[in-house]
Design an enzyme around this catalytic site. Structure first.
Site, PDB file in Angstrom:
ATOM      1  N   GLN A   1      25.859 -52.029 -37.621  1.00 36.63           N
ATOM      2  CA  GLN A   1      25.788 -51.458 -36.272  1.00 36.63           C
ATOM      3  C   GLN A   1      24.696 -50.401 -36.179  1.00 36.63           C
ATOM      4  OE1 GLN A   1      28.979 -48.754 -35.382  1.00 36.63           O
ATOM      5  NE2 GLN A   1      29.057 -49.345 -33.236  1.00 36.63           N
ATOM      6  N   GLY A   2      23.712 -50.637 -35.357  1.00 38.18           N
ATOM      7  CA  GLY A   2      22.634 -49.675 -35.182  1.00 38.18           C
ATOM      8  C   GLY A   2      22.754 -48.946 -33.858  1.00 38.18           C
ATOM      9  N   TYR A   3      23.702 -48.024 -33.811  1.00 40.77           N
ATOM     10  CA  TYR A   3      23.900 -47.231 -32.603  1.00 40.77           C
ATOM     11  C   TYR A   3      23.324 -45.815 -32.783  1.00 40.77           C
ATOM     12  CZ  TYR A   3      27.217 -50.241 -29.956  1.00 40.77           C
ATOM     13  OH  TYR A   3      27.818 -51.222 -29.213  1.00 40.77           O
ATOM     14  N   SER A   4      23.891 -45.082 -33.740  1.00 42.82           N
ATOM     15  CA  SER A   4      23.579 -43.656 -33.853  1.00 42.82           C
ATOM     16  C   SER A   4      22.135 -43.397 -34.272  1.00 42.82           C
ATOM     17  CB  SER A   4      24.498 -43.007 -34.887  1.00 42.82           C
ATOM     18  OG  SER A   4      25.828 -43.243 -34.555  1.00 42.82           O
TER      19      SER A   4
ATOM     20  N   GLU B   1      37.243 -35.347 -30.463  1.00 40.40           N
ATOM     21  CA  GLU B   1      36.949 -34.511 -29.293  1.00 40.40           C
ATOM     22  C   GLU B   1      36.414 -35.371 -28.150  1.00 40.40           C
ATOM     23  OE1 GLU B   1      35.989 -33.769 -32.434  1.00 40.40           O
ATOM     24  OE2 GLU B   1      37.420 -32.155 -32.765  1.00 40.40           O
TER      25      GLU B   1
ATOM     26  N   SER C   1      26.395 -47.972 -41.298  1.00 40.03           N
ATOM     27  CA  SER C   1      27.263 -48.331 -42.431  1.00 40.03           C
ATOM     28  C   SER C   1      26.903 -49.700 -42.976  1.00 40.03           C
ATOM     29  CB  SER C   1      28.721 -48.359 -41.991  1.00 40.03           C
ATOM     30  OG  SER C   1      29.103 -47.107 -41.512  1.00 40.03           O
TER      31      SER C   1
ATOM     32  N   GLU D   1      35.661 -51.359 -31.499  1.00 34.74           N
ATOM     33  CA  GLU D   1      35.481 -50.585 -32.727  1.00 34.74           C
ATOM     34  C   GLU D   1      36.593 -49.538 -32.829  1.00 34.74           C
ATOM     35  OE1 GLU D   1      31.813 -48.340 -33.008  1.00 34.74           O
ATOM     36  OE2 GLU D   1      32.233 -47.756 -35.076  1.00 34.74           O
TER      37      GLU D   1
HETATM   38  C1  LIG Z   1      32.007 -43.171 -41.866  1.00 29.79           C
HETATM   39  C2  LIG Z   1      31.104 -43.280 -40.708  1.00 29.79           C
HETATM   40  C3  LIG Z   1      30.578 -44.519 -40.405  1.00 29.79           C
HETATM   41  C4  LIG Z   1      29.691 -44.641 -39.336  1.00 29.79           C
HETATM   42  N1  LIG Z   1      29.148 -45.853 -39.101  1.00 29.79           N
HETATM   43  C5  LIG Z   1      28.218 -45.980 -38.143  1.00 29.79           C
HETATM   44  C6  LIG Z   1      27.540 -47.200 -37.962  1.00 29.79           C
HETATM   45  O1  LIG Z   1      27.789 -48.168 -38.671  1.00 29.79           O
HETATM   46  N2  LIG Z   1      26.624 -47.301 -37.022  1.00 29.79           N
HETATM   47  C7  LIG Z   1      26.307 -46.259 -36.216  1.00 29.79           C
HETATM   48  O2  LIG Z   1      25.469 -46.435 -35.347  1.00 29.79           O
HETATM   49  N3  LIG Z   1      26.909 -45.051 -36.350  1.00 29.79           N
HETATM   50  C8  LIG Z   1      27.840 -44.889 -37.311  1.00 29.79           C
HETATM   51  N4  LIG Z   1      28.462 -43.672 -37.497  1.00 29.79           N
HETATM   52  C9  LIG Z   1      28.009 -42.530 -36.696  1.00 29.79           C
HETATM   53  C10 LIG Z   1      29.071 -41.987 -35.746  1.00 29.79           C
HETATM   54  O3  LIG Z   1      29.211 -42.835 -34.640  1.00 29.79           O
HETATM   55  C11 LIG Z   1      28.669 -40.569 -35.364  1.00 29.79           C
HETATM   56  O4  LIG Z   1      28.725 -39.791 -36.532  1.00 29.79           O
HETATM   57  C12 LIG Z   1      29.567 -39.979 -34.316  1.00 29.79           C
HETATM   58  O5  LIG Z   1      29.392 -40.618 -33.077  1.00 29.79           O
HETATM   59  C13 LIG Z   1      29.372 -38.467 -34.157  1.00 29.79           C
HETATM   60  O6  LIG Z   1      28.054 -38.134 -33.969  1.00 29.79           O
HETATM   61  P1  LIG Z   1      27.363 -37.006 -34.829  1.00 29.79           P
HETATM   62  O7  LIG Z   1      27.649 -37.305 -36.244  1.00 29.79           O
HETATM   63  O8  LIG Z   1      25.955 -36.922 -34.404  1.00 29.79           O
HETATM   64  O9  LIG Z   1      28.144 -35.670 -34.472  1.00 29.79           O
HETATM   65  P2  LIG Z   1      27.829 -34.685 -33.226  1.00 29.79           P
HETATM   66  O10 LIG Z   1      27.749 -35.486 -31.970  1.00 29.79           O
HETATM   67  O11 LIG Z   1      26.685 -33.810 -33.553  1.00 29.79           O
HETATM   68  O12 LIG Z   1      29.166 -33.837 -33.191  1.00 29.79           O
HETATM   69  C14 LIG Z   1      29.392 -32.649 -33.962  1.00 29.79           C
HETATM   70  C15 LIG Z   1      30.690 -32.001 -33.531  1.00 29.79           C
HETATM   71  O13 LIG Z   1      30.589 -31.597 -32.169  1.00 29.79           O
HETATM   72  C16 LIG Z   1      31.612 -32.149 -31.402  1.00 29.79           C
HETATM   73  N5  LIG Z   1      31.117 -32.450 -30.076  1.00 29.79           N
HETATM   74  C17 LIG Z   1      29.971 -33.075 -29.725  1.00 29.79           C
HETATM   75  N6  LIG Z   1      29.862 -33.186 -28.404  1.00 29.79           N
HETATM   76  C18 LIG Z   1      30.980 -32.639 -27.883  1.00 29.79           C
HETATM   77  C19 LIG Z   1      31.485 -32.437 -26.561  1.00 29.79           C
HETATM   78  N7  LIG Z   1      30.825 -32.879 -25.493  1.00 29.79           N
HETATM   79  N8  LIG Z   1      32.682 -31.822 -26.412  1.00 29.79           N
HETATM   80  C20 LIG Z   1      33.388 -31.386 -27.504  1.00 29.79           C
HETATM   81  N9  LIG Z   1      32.944 -31.540 -28.764  1.00 29.79           N
HETATM   82  C21 LIG Z   1      31.783 -32.162 -28.952  1.00 29.79           C
HETATM   83  C22 LIG Z   1      32.022 -33.413 -32.135  1.00 29.79           C
HETATM   84  O14 LIG Z   1      33.324 -33.816 -31.795  1.00 29.79           O
HETATM   85  C23 LIG Z   1      31.887 -32.976 -33.570  1.00 29.79           C
HETATM   86  O15 LIG Z   1      33.041 -32.296 -33.933  1.00 29.79           O
HETATM   87  C24 LIG Z   1      29.354 -43.518 -38.538  1.00 29.79           C
HETATM   88  C25 LIG Z   1      29.913 -42.277 -38.854  1.00 29.79           C
HETATM   89  C26 LIG Z   1      30.765 -42.143 -39.915  1.00 29.79           C
HETATM   90  C27 LIG Z   1      31.304 -40.792 -40.239  1.00 29.79           C
END
Ligand SMILES: Cc1cc2nc3c(=O)[nH]c(=O)nc-3n(C[C@H](O)[C@H](O)[C@H](O)COP(=O)(O)OP(=O)(O)OC[C@H]3O[C@@H](n4cnc5c(N)ncnc54)[C@H](O)[C@@H]3O)c2cc1C
Lengths: 388, 371
Positions: free
Chosen positions: A133-136, A373, A168, A251
């Protein structure tokens, strides 16, 4: 005498499982790699694992509810329940798991063209192609619609440049489904397309990132002038956000299942703990009881939402609840498993195997697929209608 | 298959019940009763009986509507939303379920009286501060052809005003359930002044005579009739409490949308949004457990124990959270008697204790799940 068709199905299924599920595959599959992830890079851990996959794939049982023409068994909701019950009754391992099954498949079934379904789905069902999955992106996590990876329109293809992160298993995957900005002038949700991309082609590169659990299923994935043909778009150009969101709900349901998975034939946490602990102390036992009550109830809620969907009342944004409740519970469950394990649980590959690694891994459950959150914000805005 | 969605009939029943209760038994009506010291409204109960609610579990040939346990839960849930006062749980659910385990003319006659609203019942089980039917000490000593009952019961819900009592007592080699009129000689009822302003009583039995005819089911085998009745009551009480949670929650969400501080609606503050969202999640998950308990009682009663205890445990916990958050998010006004939230809080506390508290049911679940 009339035979209840679901009971007839149960009897047939039971016979088939008795005959076809190898003995080795009847242990629930707890060890790592116990369940096949498929794809070109997969190395079967045993002949039985391979045989189990092939037999199930031939019957459509790797994706029981998908239509037969796309590699499934076309099971109804009632039959699906029976399928899980009977699999659970013999503690059978799942034959195959993958993001293709959990995430891309449902999105393709909903948004894909008939040709796309015929082309992409059967190889997923047979475990031949593994997807990631290429989202983030570094600047697009919770604020996912902020993706910057860009796709330039070159007539018959897009030229893609940018960086994805946290992908991942990208290093194990054959294909990637990616969110790409194809209209930089449109409002952020309206300029994204959902593209399918072969990872073996030029211009796609991955690098692993090591996790706190000691393993490195995470990767960074870089696109440098990668060519993605036009027929590899799912849904409409610049309307990929709809596909992305639909996929996310699947998902989230999948991730939430981590906690709810207990409800079916699964064993109670307290019973699992009693295996290795003669007498649970009162606090641990009380916590295990609470965990059990929540797990059973969340499991029933998952069932209820499926029944609702079948009755034409989709859960929609309410599914954010399952993700939130399921993942928080799963974290608690693993906290308790660690307490129960005491010092035995503190070693990598100690007497309790990978218990510590599993515990560490669960901390990501409430981050991946949208953080807790973010789930709560979805519920408060879209379900409760609180002001933004 | 136990489908976990309301059937069309159940949805209609819920809509009708809501419509009726909003008109005839809103929270303001409860407040009037509380202020007047009134714990039972016979006219309202008669209206409920006329709609088939009193006979929801009474077989049709005894004049009931026999809609089933899931339907009883639907009604109880709606009553919980507006804190409607009625002997529904004691009479229509618990007593009716006990009576229908027995197939004789006397039981059938009693069921008919429940269905018509003519007779109300209370279940006299508790003797100590905690629910513990197996620990019953009250004695029913054999005396000639009958028995003499001596002992004390407390927390007899609806017990001060009920027409009849189901009394659990210890006989020679087991427990026996008696169905006796509440005005029999030797029975003294003292109304308890309950925090939820509902009917409950402490009852003393002083050499009360009972005949073999007064025994419900068989001597020494009370649990055969009582167990299903308790399960039905626990499930319906859980449903009432889930309705109560939803009622309190609706007030809270409305308040978050309308109350302004710092120049904005307080519902804009994420700290409150997330707590409200969490509470909604808990309520939603509990609703599944309630629905499941009703389905199990209707379709597979032999195996319903886990489902029922799950419903009661979850509902108890969720109701507690709902009222605690309800008061907190309302700020000072939530603490006033003039505001309705306190009613929900007090009822939630009473419901938590009745028919087994969280720990009681958690233990049952642990046993059923093998630890
Ligand atoms: C094990 C694992 C597997 C993953 N696999 C994939 C994958 O295969 N493909 C892919 O594309 N992505 C993947 N991800 C990425 C995942 O989708 C992101 O980590 C997730 O969406 C959070 O984004 P971030 O890490 O940038 O955190 P941030 O968005 O920077 O968040 C940091 C903190 O701030 C809080 N926060 C942010 N915005 C708000 C708000 N508006 N209100 C309140 N709190 C807020 C969050 O809840 C968190 O606690 C994976 C992540 C993990 C941990």
């Amino acid at each position: 005498m009339t035979v209840n068709p679901t009971e007839e199905f149960r009897a047939q299924l039971r016979d088939w499982l008795q005959e076809n599920c190898p003995q080795e595959m009847r242990d629930g599959g707890l060890a790592e790699n116990a369940i096949c992830w498929g794809g070109k890079n997969w190395v079967f851990t045993s002949d039985a694992q391979k045989q189990w996959l092939e037999r199930c794939a031939a019957k459509g049982y790797t994706v029981p509810t998908w239509p037969v023409e796309y590699g499934g068994a076309g099971l109804t909701r009632d039959q699906e329940k029976i399928f899980h019950e009977e699999m659970g009754a013999i503690n059978a391992r799942s034959p195959l798991q993958s993001f293709g099954i959990w995430m891309l498949g449902p999105a393709l079934l909903h948004f894909g063209s008939h040709e796309q379904k015929l082309h992409y789905l059967p190889p997923i069902a047979r475990g031949e192609v593994r997807w990631c999955q290429g989202y983030s992106e570094p600047g697009a996590g919770s604020d996912l619609a902020n993706v910057q990876t860009k796709g330039e329109d070159k007539g018959d293809h897009w030229l893609v440049n940018g960086q994805k992160i946290w992908t991942s298993y990208a290093d194990q995957a054959d294909w990637i489904f990616a969110l790409v900005r194809t209209d930089k002038d449109a409002p952020k949700h309206k300029g994204i397309s959902f593209l399918l991309c072969d990872m073996e082609q030029a211009g796609v590169e991955t690098r692993p990132i090591k996790m706190i659990s000691g393993i490195s299923p995470f990767c960074e994935t870089f696109f440098t002038d990668a060519v993605i043909p036009k027929e590899q778009i799912v849904g409409t150009e610049n309307r990929g956000w709809d596909v992305a969101k639909y996929l996310l709900t699947h998902e989230r349901e999948m991730i939430s299942g981590g906690g709810a998975g207990l409800s079916g034939g699964g064993r109670a946490l307290g019973a699992v703990i009693s295996d290795t602990m003669e007498e649970m102390d009162a606090t641990l036992r009380a916590d295990a009881m609470r965990c059990e009550i929540d797990a059973l109830s969340i499991g029933l809620t998952l069932e209820r939402y499926k029944d609702q969907a079948e009755a034409g009342q989709g859960a929609g944004d309410a599914s954010a609840m399952l993700k939130y409740m399921g993942t928080e519970l799963n974290k608690q469950r693993h906290e308790l498993m660690m307490s129960a394990g005491g010092s035995d649980a503190l070693e990598w590959d100690g007497p309790l195997g990978n218990r510590a690694g599993d515990w560490l891994r669960t901390k990501a459950n409430s981050i991946e697929g949208g953080t807790s959150e973010v789930m709560l914000s979805i519920v408060s805005r879209r379900v409760l209608g609180l002001p933004a | 298959m136990n489908k976990l969605v309301l059937t069309e009939e159940e949805t209609m029943l819920a809509d009708m019940a809501r419509g009726f209760l909003d008109g005839a038994a809103p929270v303001s009506k409860f407040r009037e009763m509380r202020d007047a010291g009134q714990t039972f409204d016979r006219a309202l109960w008669k209206e409920m009986a006329d709609m088939g609610w009193a006979g929801v579990l009474v077989p049709e040939d005894a004049g009931g509507s026999d809609m089933g346990f899931a339907a009883a839960n639907v009604i109880a849930q709606e009553m919980g939303k507006t804190l409607a006062v009625s002997p529904f749980l004691s009479s229509a659910v618990i007593a009716a379920t006990a009576l229908r385990q027995v197939s004789d003319a006397r039981a059938s006659d009693a069921l008919a009286k429940i269905a018509s609203g003519e007779a109300t019942y209370a279940l006299a089980v508790d003797e100590g501060i905690k629910f513990d039917p197996e620990g019953t000490a009250m004695e029913a000593k054999a005396d000639g052809n009958g028995f003499r009952l001596n002992g004390k019961k407390q927390f007899v819900v609806d017990g001060a005003l009920a027409d009849r009592l189901l009394v659990l007592a210890r006989t020679e080699s087991g427990l026996t359930l008696f169905d006796i009129p509440a005005d029999r000689a030797g029975i003294q009822r003292d109304a308890s002044n309950m925090i939820d302003a509902r009917d409950a009583a402490r009852i003393t039995f002083d050499d009360v005579e009972a005949t073999g005819d007064d025994v419900l089911g068989s001597v020494d085998r009370a649990m055969d009739v009582l167990k299903p009745a308790l399960q039905a009551g626990q499930a319906a009480l859980a449903a009432e409490m889930s309705g109560l949670s939803a009622g309190a929650f609706a007030m809270t969400v409305d308040y978050l949308k309308e109350r302004k501080q710092f120049g904005v609606e307080i519902g804009r503050f994420q700290a409150l949004q997330h707590r409200a969202a969490h509470l909604w999640c808990e309520i939603e998950v509990t609703a599944s457990a309630i629905l499941n308990a009703g389905r199990m009682l209707d379709n597979d009663p032999e195996n319903a124990e886990l489902a029922v205890s799950l419903a009661k445990a979850r509902a108890t916990d969720t109701a507690k959270l709902s009222v605690i958050e309800g008061v907190q998010m309302h700020g000072g006004i939530g603490m006033t008697d003039a505001f309705d939230m306190g009613f929900y809080m007090k009822r939630a506390r009473v419901g938590a204790e009745w028919l087994g508290d969280y720990s009681y049911h958690a233990e049952k679940i642990a046993a059923a799940r093998g630890f």
